[in-house]
Design an enzyme around this catalytic site. Structure first.
Site, short mmCIF file in Angstrom:
data_model
loop_
_atom_site.label_atom_id
_atom_site.label_comp_id
_atom_site.label_asym_id
_atom_site.label_seq_id
_atom_site.Cartn_x
_atom_site.Cartn_y
_atom_site.Cartn_z
N ASP A 158 0.67 -1.10 -0.02
CA ASP A 158 0.08 -0.07 -0.02
C ASP A 158 1.01 1.23 0.01
O ASP A 158 1.99 1.04 0.27
CB ASP A 158 -1.09 0.08 1.04
CG ASP A 158 -2.22 0.82 1.08
OD1 ASP A 158 -2.24 1.46 -0.10
OD2 ASP A 158 -2.81 1.07 1.94
N ASP A 212 -8.26 -6.79 1.28
CA ASP A 212 -7.42 -7.01 2.37
C ASP A 212 -7.86 -6.44 3.66
O ASP A 212 -8.72 -5.41 3.51
CB ASP A 212 -6.19 -6.12 1.76
CG ASP A 212 -6.37 -4.68 2.33
OD1 ASP A 212 -5.92 -4.05 3.23
OD2 ASP A 212 -7.14 -3.86 1.56
N CYS A 244 -14.42 -27.93 9.89
CA CYS A 244 -13.12 -27.26 9.53
C CYS A 244 -12.11 -28.40 9.68
O CYS A 244 -12.04 -28.98 10.68
CB CYS A 244 -12.75 -26.29 10.53
SG CYS A 244 -11.09 -25.29 10.21
N CYS A 257 -8.60 -27.59 9.84
CA CYS A 257 -7.46 -26.77 10.24
C CYS A 257 -6.65 -27.40 11.39
O CYS A 257 -7.50 -28.15 12.31
CB CYS A 257 -7.38 -25.29 10.45
SG CYS A 257 -8.24 -25.08 11.93
N CYS A 317 -8.68 -26.96 14.86
CA CYS A 317 -9.90 -27.66 15.04
C CYS A 317 -9.60 -29.23 15.28
O CYS A 317 -10.39 -29.93 15.92
CB CYS A 317 -10.73 -27.44 13.74
SG CYS A 317 -11.40 -25.99 13.92
N HIS A 336 -6.58 -20.41 12.95
CA HIS A 336 -7.98 -21.19 12.47
C HIS A 336 -8.58 -19.90 11.52
O HIS A 336 -9.21 -20.19 10.46
CB HIS A 336 -8.85 -21.41 13.59
CG HIS A 336 -10.16 -21.48 13.29
ND1 HIS A 336 -10.66 -22.72 12.86
CD2 HIS A 336 -11.34 -20.39 13.54
CE1 HIS A 336 -12.12 -22.36 12.48
NE2 HIS A 336 -12.45 -20.95 12.81
#
Length: 298
Positions: free
Chosen positions: A10, A184, A222, A224, A227, A252
């Protein structure tokens, strides 16, 4: 950084909002008072581009004059026209146009006339991509989505359209339906630091007492690492006293956002995006109705 994929930097323009009490904005640029030693620092469109040229990101942003959407009056028009003047200075200062893609940023607050002028002015300059800036600053959802719809309708369909500072899952799904491509936001990790997990039904607040004895994973659907290995009760214990809790929730939440992005993208490629949107919204609506019912019963 050894990041093997595309990178975006940015311009420093958002700090005109976030550090407004330390900044002085003029046609030349924005002068910041250093939060470290109090010394003034001038950031011009040229300097912003030179810094980003040195960093070497694939997408670099023009320096724009940013104001909050909750502000009204002549300041909105002043900032929009200054943004158009500054984009020409950014283009002139850009030394690597064949290596780095310079995006312009549409400003104009919630005023449809000003947004229209800014969009058309940027499109005339035939940039590699375009951003929609100055949103997600406290305005209501209807106004926010209206501006996104207006801008995406006018911006070229064959170039990236980037809604800046947007990260709520609902907003990403809605803005994608309106034609946006890039986003973003710090939301996934910031909300994790407050003990909140992102789930298909909305959010799960792990600091609540009800989580203390809940042995389920954050999200049973989930895949991940968090989890698979930790319970809500364990993370509840951590988020009230240990930084490890916010780190696990950040992991997560980022996994959730990546999976949401993959699912959204594949639904578009496979031409089932309307079904994806309906399913996404239905889960949130059903969860909200269930929460309201429990509150009434209690």
């Amino acid at each position: 950084m050894n990041w093997p994929r595309a990178m975006l930097t940015d311009s420093g323009g958002f700090q005109m909002v976030s550090l407004l009490h330390l900044a002085d904005i003029t046609e030349k640029g924005v002068t910041f008072q250093s939060p470290v030693d109090g010394k003034p620092m001038l950031l011009t469109p040229e300097e912003s581009i030179q810094i980003q040229n040195r960093i070497g990101a694939d997408i670099i942003m023009a320096l724009d004059d940013v104001v909050k959407t909750t502000i009204t009056g002549p300041r909105i028009e002043e900032a929009m026209y200054r943004t158009l003047r500054w984009i020409d200075r950014c283009i002139a200062a850009h030394k690597k146009p064949n290596e780095q893609n310079l995006f312009g940023i549409v400003q104009g607050g919630l005023d449809p006339v000003l947004r229209d002028i800014c969009v058309r002015g940027l499109v005339e300059r035939n940039l590699p991509g375009y951003a929609i800036g100055g949103l997600a600053g406290g305005e209501d959802k209807d106004s926010f989505w209206r501006v996104v719809a207006q801008c995406t309708a006018l911006l070229p369909e064959d170039k990236p359209r980037y809604v800046m500072g947007v990260g709520y899952p609902l907003d990403i799904v809605v803005c994608s339906a309106l034609g946006a491509d890039l986003y973003d936001c710090v939301y996934p990790t910031r909300t994790a630091r407050f003990g909140t997990a992102l789930v298909p039904e909305g959010v799960l607040k792990l600091k609540h007492k009800a989580m203390a004895e809940d042995t389920r994973p954050i999200d049973p659907t989930c895949s991940c690492m968090v989890c698979k290995n930790y319970t809500r009760a364990y993370i509840h214990c951590l988020v009230t006293k240990d930084a490890m809790g916010s780190q696990l929730l950040s992991y997560h939440n980022l996994h959730y956002m990546l999976q949401l992005s993959r699912d959204l993208h594949s639904s578009i490629i496979e031409e089932r995006f309307p079904d994806f949107v309906r399913g996404f919204l239905q889960k949130m609506v059903n969860a909200e109705c269930e929460r309201s019912r429990k509150e009434r019963d209690s």
